[in-house]
Write a protein that holds these residues in place. Structure first.
Motif, mmCIF file in Angstrom:
data_model
loop_
_atom_site.group_PDB
_atom_site.id
_atom_site.type_symbol
_atom_site.label_atom_id
_atom_site.label_comp_id
_atom_site.label_asym_id
_atom_site.label_seq_id
_atom_site.Cartn_x
_atom_site.Cartn_y
_atom_site.Cartn_z
ATOM 1 N N LEU A 281 0.334 -1.458 -0.221
ATOM 2 C CA LEU A 281 -0.092 0.161 0.165
ATOM 3 C C LEU A 281 1.259 1.310 -0.023
ATOM 4 O O LEU A 281 0.322 2.446 -0.761
ATOM 5 N N THR A 282 2.251 1.273 0.769
ATOM 6 C CA THR A 282 2.429 2.149 1.082
ATOM 7 C C THR A 282 2.962 2.669 0.298
ATOM 8 O O THR A 282 3.175 4.055 -0.461
ATOM 9 N N THR A 283 3.447 1.943 -0.704
ATOM 10 C CA THR A 283 4.953 1.690 -2.185
ATOM 11 C C THR A 283 3.818 1.974 -3.026
ATOM 12 O O THR A 283 4.348 2.384 -4.056
ATOM 13 N N SER A 284 2.709 1.530 -3.080
ATOM 14 C CA SER A 284 1.822 1.960 -4.232
ATOM 15 C C SER A 284 2.104 3.800 -4.476
ATOM 16 O O SER A 284 0.964 3.970 -6.153
ATOM 17 N N VAL A 285 2.598 3.769 -4.185
ATOM 18 C CA VAL A 285 2.289 5.737 -4.403
ATOM 19 C C VAL A 285 3.553 6.272 -5.690
ATOM 20 O O VAL A 285 2.948 7.455 -5.860
ATOM 21 N N CYS A 286 4.672 5.508 -5.837
ATOM 22 C CA CYS A 286 5.376 5.598 -6.638
ATOM 23 C C CYS A 286 5.120 4.440 -8.019
ATOM 24 O O CYS A 286 4.789 3.966 -7.869
ATOM 25 N N ASP A 287 5.448 5.636 -8.744
ATOM 26 C CA ASP A 287 5.932 4.893 -10.959
ATOM 27 C C ASP A 287 6.430 3.890 -10.744
ATOM 28 O O ASP A 287 5.915 3.449 -11.247
ATOM 29 N N ARG A 288 7.653 3.355 -9.767
ATOM 30 C CA ARG A 288 8.924 3.330 -9.983
ATOM 31 C C ARG A 288 8.886 2.796 -8.529
ATOM 32 O O ARG A 288 9.413 4.097 -8.253
ATOM 33 N N LEU A 289 10.782 1.944 -8.587
ATOM 34 C CA LEU A 289 10.577 1.586 -6.999
ATOM 35 C C LEU A 289 11.958 0.574 -7.434
ATOM 36 O O LEU A 289 11.903 0.204 -7.941
ATOM 37 N N CYS A 290 12.311 1.247 -6.416
ATOM 38 C CA CYS A 290 14.517 0.781 -6.386
ATOM 39 C C CYS A 290 14.039 0.582 -4.726
ATOM 40 O O CYS A 290 13.237 1.131 -3.934
ATOM 41 N N GLY A 291 14.778 -0.460 -4.501
ATOM 42 C CA GLY A 291 15.745 -0.788 -2.797
ATOM 43 C C GLY A 291 15.068 -0.034 -1.801
ATOM 44 O O GLY A 291 14.561 0.143 -0.866
ATOM 45 N N ASP A 292 15.844 1.134 -1.991
ATOM 46 C CA ASP A 292 16.586 2.136 -0.704
ATOM 47 C C ASP A 292 14.596 3.034 -1.251
ATOM 48 O O ASP A 292 14.208 3.975 -0.085
ATOM 49 N N LEU A 293 14.124 3.100 -2.526
ATOM 50 C CA LEU A 293 13.169 4.348 -2.043
ATOM 51 C C LEU A 293 11.504 3.987 -1.518
ATOM 52 O O LEU A 293 11.483 3.592 -0.732
ATOM 53 N N ALA A 294 12.083 2.149 -2.528
ATOM 54 C CA ALA A 294 10.649 1.455 -0.987
ATOM 55 C C ALA A 294 10.811 1.673 0.293
ATOM 56 O O ALA A 294 10.189 1.550 0.979
ATOM 57 N N ALA A 295 12.267 1.443 1.020
ATOM 58 C CA ALA A 295 12.929 0.950 2.024
ATOM 59 C C ALA A 295 12.064 3.031 3.130
ATOM 60 O O ALA A 295 11.664 3.167 3.652
ATOM 61 N N ALA A 296 12.467 3.522 2.063
ATOM 62 C CA ALA A 296 12.320 5.852 2.583
ATOM 63 C C ALA A 296 10.653 5.522 2.399
ATOM 64 O O ALA A 296 10.128 6.206 3.648
ATOM 65 N N VAL A 297 9.630 4.517 1.834
ATOM 66 C CA VAL A 297 8.926 5.602 1.409
ATOM 67 C C VAL A 297 7.939 4.748 2.332
ATOM 68 O O VAL A 297 6.796 5.005 3.070
ATOM 69 N N SER A 298 8.579 3.339 2.682
ATOM 70 C CA SER A 298 7.304 2.431 3.582
ATOM 71 C C SER A 298 7.603 3.037 5.507
ATOM 72 O O SER A 298 7.010 1.727 6.171
ATOM 73 N N GLY A 299 9.345 2.538 4.948
ATOM 74 C CA GLY A 299 9.506 2.693 6.119
ATOM 75 C C GLY A 299 10.058 1.457 7.104
ATOM 76 O O GLY A 299 10.640 1.165 8.280
ATOM 77 N N GLN A 300 10.556 0.675 6.140
ATOM 78 C CA GLN A 300 10.697 -0.701 6.355
ATOM 79 C C GLN A 300 12.292 -0.794 5.640
ATOM 80 O O GLN A 300 12.388 -0.853 4.228
#
Length: 914
Positions: A281-300
């Motif tokens: 749910l949290t990472t869905s706000v991004c049109d594309r993702l990498c590991g570092d971005l996903a971690a920043a957005v999700s907090g995981q």
């Protein structure tokens, strides 16, 4: 600024097809359709989300590559609605698979977006045609593009692209429009009906690919209930893997695929661990993702590991590169995730977008940083992001990028942002857009009143004066420029190098046009230290160009050539061979090459400048392009092209309100009419000029006045009013001499000698001319002398004979005979194909023997006879537009004509055409 933080247009994942590690259901029946349409211009794959459009495009890409066809891939997003960005990305996609194509066309777009787009598209089409080998381009998600200019760019490729270009477009809509292509059988269309899995493909997907334990009844029921919708089948598969009673689940699923969100929540999401569901749910706000971005957005912290877990579970996550660094969710899937996020966690959405914006900003991905800031409702923050990078973009000649980013921002927030408005003013000013540049300055002055005593306010208002001076200079006005920039060129002013460098250039322009030539060159020597510390090439290129103009005006062609060469080298190294900066310098270097008699080198530079948008820079650069290129085309015998070029120059002068350019272009037009013996048309040109001769003592007014007076003098001479012509030319010569404008002084002396010769006063003509040719021999003037016409060249011949026979008048300074011989040799070389008399009158020329046309030239003549344009002829014969132009030149030469219509008439007379 740290390189990491520099704003970029796109990352490499835009240019790579999605990577599928798992086996795909072979779409053999659809690939056969695409194979049958292989020779067609367009393969259009269109259907709603979830039908496998991109997957089919990937499979077709693999087939083409296996056959040795390079396939460029471009994944589109909303930013590609900006035509400059779309074309930049398109060119980059092509370059990644064929590095020999595209060259430095991106730099062309950056430098002058409005004028360059047509050229870039045409040049890309020509390069593709000359490449000859097949090339395919995939444009994925075209439905995201609706801006007219971007749509027009694709339509141009579809209409004018060569036979070796194959375009594959995926879209949720039936766009682009394909009506005309279908009529010409140039499109292969695959829609949702064809994309649905048939029974065999459904069985392969369920039983072979996903290894589900289903009987034939279950397979048939599932296929029937989903109607072959690929996304629905995949969702069903996720639930069936762990189901104790697949048949019951299938019966329950029947008819529910139209309520995809409910089904997905019930049968997929509810079975996921809470942390994984939250990550989705949290990472869905991004049109594309990498590991570092996903971690920043999700907090995981385990961002990369969780992305790989989602991919392993087949949760609609696809890698975008072979290194599995970047991923994206399936469009259909991400749409549901975002709706559920809004429904269940609406309070988190703003924070998530803010976090994503910060991450993209920290990594120099400015476009996405702005997009997420706007999505977070942080409009002011989005403006802040662009404002911080704005001048960096300007100083690195990326004006088009800046203006595209500004267009994304809420317009209501922009007027009060003085720093951003200054950058906007600079960008528009450098792109020759005076009106929007002036509007931006007005916003600056409204936001910061003269009463603002802060250092920041004073600096910005001062910089506004510099931009104003720059706008004035581009508008060929200098009456206030020196005063506006005076604080910035004071000794130890303390201002940043960019402003000092630009101000020095503006003042140098004023110096040139107030005849302070030595001061102009000295000022640029002082300014070099500031040019060297600026972050972009513009200031240094302009500085060298202006110093070269000052040297040229003093007949120091050696110094002028050195400075122009330095300017070209700096521009090409710092901004690219076809950048805006390189074109500016190239125009002046081309003018100098022409003067020295190196026509081929001059033509290459000036054609490039013209094709990329000659209506840029200061008026001196435009005059160098239009006037000089017109003379070259005249010498090539391309008279029809000359008229088109001069018409274009007149239009530019009108649009930009540049009387000096208008007068220069009309001077060339009138001169050519008279050389061809057409006094009536020459008088019509003169009549278009204002009755009021330009007044004023500065160099701009004087140059404009001299063009006007020279036109009048030429018409008077053609009417045998030699006294009137001599009176006007003497006035011009006296004015030039009084301000030490050596080039103009020499040129008017040559014109005076021509008129004296026409009166029969050979002695006065010689005495008038010799000081001019002495100066010409010293500095290397060639074309200024030879272009004066056959009357002058007759005198040159007499001088050369006198020099050889030792009969030179003792009271006159001597001129090297080899220089005189060079002038005559140049004129004789011109005479063979020129559209005007060079040595002899046309009637005195021996008619050339008729030369037969080859088969290809006859084919082109037949198409000319049908009224086809160059582009249509190229399409019919499978040639490039440039090749057609080359053949036309050959046809004109062989038939002894200058126009398309004349060639058809002459071909009929010779019975080449029936």
């Amino acid at each position: 600024m740290d390189t990491k933080a520099r704003p970029t247009l796109a990352v490499s994942t835009k240019f790579q097809a999605p990577t599928y590690d798992t086996q795909l259901v072979g779409r053999d029946r659809l690939l056969d359709v695409l194979r049958d349409g292989r020779a067609r211009r367009l393969a259009l794959i269109h259907a709603p989300a979830g039908f496998g459009k991109t997957t089919l495009a990937v499979q077709w890409q693999r087939v083409l590559r296996a056959e040795g066809v390079p396939v460029a891939w471009l994944s589109l997003d909303r930013d590609d609605n900006d035509a400059v960005w779309f074309l930049s990305h398109l060119i980059e996609a092509v370059r990644r698979v064929e590095p020999t194509l595209g060259g430095d066309l991106v730099e062309v777009l950056e430098g002058h977006s409005d004028d360059a787009q047509r050229y870039v598209l045409t040049e890309l089409v020509n390069q593709l045609a000359e490449h000859r080998r097949p090339l395919a381009i995939v444009l994925d998600d075209w439905h995201l593009i609706d801006a007219p200019q971007a749509v027009a760019a694709l339509e141009f490729l579809l209409e004018a692209g060569p036979a070796n270009l194959h375009l594959i477009v995926t879209s949720r809509t039936r766009s682009p429009a394909v009506g005309r292509l279908k009529v010409r059988n140039q499109v292969t269309e695959i829609d949702a009906t064809q994309l649905r899995f048939d029974h065999r493909e459904s069985a392969a997907f369920l039983l072979e690919l996903n290894e589900l334990d289903l009987d034939s009844t279950d397979v048939h029921r599932l296929w029937s209930s989903t109607d072959g919708w690929v996304a629905a089948l995949q969702l069903a598969t996720l639930s069936l893997r762990d189901s104790a009673d697949p048949s019951a689940l299938i019966r329950g699923f029947s008819g529910r695929h139209h309520s995809l969100g409910d089904y997905l929540a019930e049968n997929v999401f509810d079975a996921l661990p809470a942390d994984l569901l939250d990550f989705l749910l949290t990472t869905s706000v991004c049109d594309r993702l990498c590991g570092d971005l996903a971690a920043a957005v999700s907090g995981q912290r385990r961002g990369q590991a969780l992305l790989e877990e989602l991919e392993r579970r087949d949760l609609f996550l696809r890698p975008l590169d072979d290194n599995r660094e970047w991923f994206r969710y399936h469009h259909l899937f991400v749409g549901y995730l975002r709706r559920r996020l809004e429904r269940d966690h609406a309070d988190r959405v703003v924070t998530l977008h803010r976090t994503a914006s910060a991450w993209f900003a920290d990594h120099g991905l400015l476009g996405e940083a702005v997009t997420h800031a706007l999505a977070a409702g942080n409009d002011a923050g989005a403006v802040d992001l662009v404002e911080r990078q704005a001048m960096h973009l300007v100083e690195h000649s990326r004006m088009a990028v800046l203006l595209s980013l500004v267009n994304k921002l809420p317009s209501a927030l922009l007027p009060g942002r003085s720093r951003l408005q200054i950058a906007i003013a600079w960008a528009n000013c450098l792109l020759q857009r005076a009106q929007p540049a002036q509007v931006a300055l007005d916003h600056v002055r409204a936001a910061l009143t003269p009463d603002d005593t802060s250092d920041t306010g004073k600096d910005i208002l001062g910089e506004a004066d510099v931009v104003q001076a720059c706008i004035d200079v581009y508008g060929d006005r200098i009456y206030r420029a020196a005063d506006l920039i005076a604080p910035y060129i004071a000794k130890n002013s303390g201002y940043r190098p960019w402003l000092v460098a630009v101000s020095s250039n503006i003042r140098t322009f004023v110096d040139i046009h107030t005849f302070a030539y030595d001061t102009a060159q000295a000022r640029q020597r002082w300014a070099n230290a500031f040019h060297d510390t600026t972050r972009g090439p513009f200031a240094g290129v302009y500085g060298r160009c202006f110093a070269g103009l000052a040297a040229f005006a003093q007949l120091d062609l050696v110094t002028a050539e050195r400075l122009y060469r330095e300017a070209v080298a700096l521009a090409r190294e710092a901004a690219g061979p076809r950048s805006h900066a390189a074109r500016l310098a190239g125009a002046l270097l081309g003018r100098l090459y022409y003067e020295r008699g190196d026509i081929d080198a001059a033509e290459r530079l000036l054609e490039e400048c013209h094709e990329l948008g000659a209506e840029s820079g200061v008026a001196d650069l435009m005059i160098a392009t239009y006037s000089t290129l017109a003379r070259i085309k005249t010498l090539r015998g391309e008279i029809e092209d000359v008229w088109h070029l001069l018409d274009e120059g007149s239009e530019a002068a009108s649009q930009l309100v540049l009387p000096r350019l208008s007068a220069a272009v009309d001077h060339e037009r009138l001169r050519l009419h008279l050389a061809r013996g057409d006094l009536g048309r020459a008088q019509n040109v003169l009549a278009r000029q204002s009755d009021d001769v330009a007044r004023g003592g500065d160099g701009i007014a004087m140059a404009t006045r001299h063009y006007q007076l020279a036109m009048r003098a030429r018409v008077m001479a053609a009417q045998a009013d030699y006294d009137g012509a001599l009176r006007l030319l003497s006035q011009m010569h006296q004015e030039s001499s009084s301000v030490a404008w050596r080039y103009a002084e020499t040129a008017t002396r040559i014109d005076l000698a021509v008129v004296h010769s026409l009166t029969g006063d050979t002695d006065t003509a010689l005495r008038t001319l010799v000081p001019a040719v002495v100066a010409g021999a010293r500095c290397g003037l060639v074309r200024t002398v030879t272009d004066a016409g056959p009357e002058l060249l007759k005198i040159i011949g007499e001088l050369r004979d006198a020099s050889r026979c030792r009969r030179w008048p003792v009271e006159l300074p001597t001129v090297p005979s080899d220089y005189l011989s060079k002038l005559l040799a140049t004129a004789h070389a011109d005479a063979e194909r020129a559209a005007i008399p060079i040595i002899d009158r046309p009637a005195e020329r021996n008619p050339a023997p008729e030369e037969p046309l080859n088969a290809r030239e006859i084919d082109i003549l037949r198409l000319l006879d049908r009224g086809l344009s160059n582009k249509e002829i190229a399409r019919n014969l499978g040639l490039t537009i440039n090749t057609v132009k080359w053949y036309l030149k050959s046809i004109y030469t062989k038939l002894g004509v200058a126009r398309r219509g004349e060639s058809v008439s002459e071909a009929r007379r010779r019975r080449i055409l029936a």
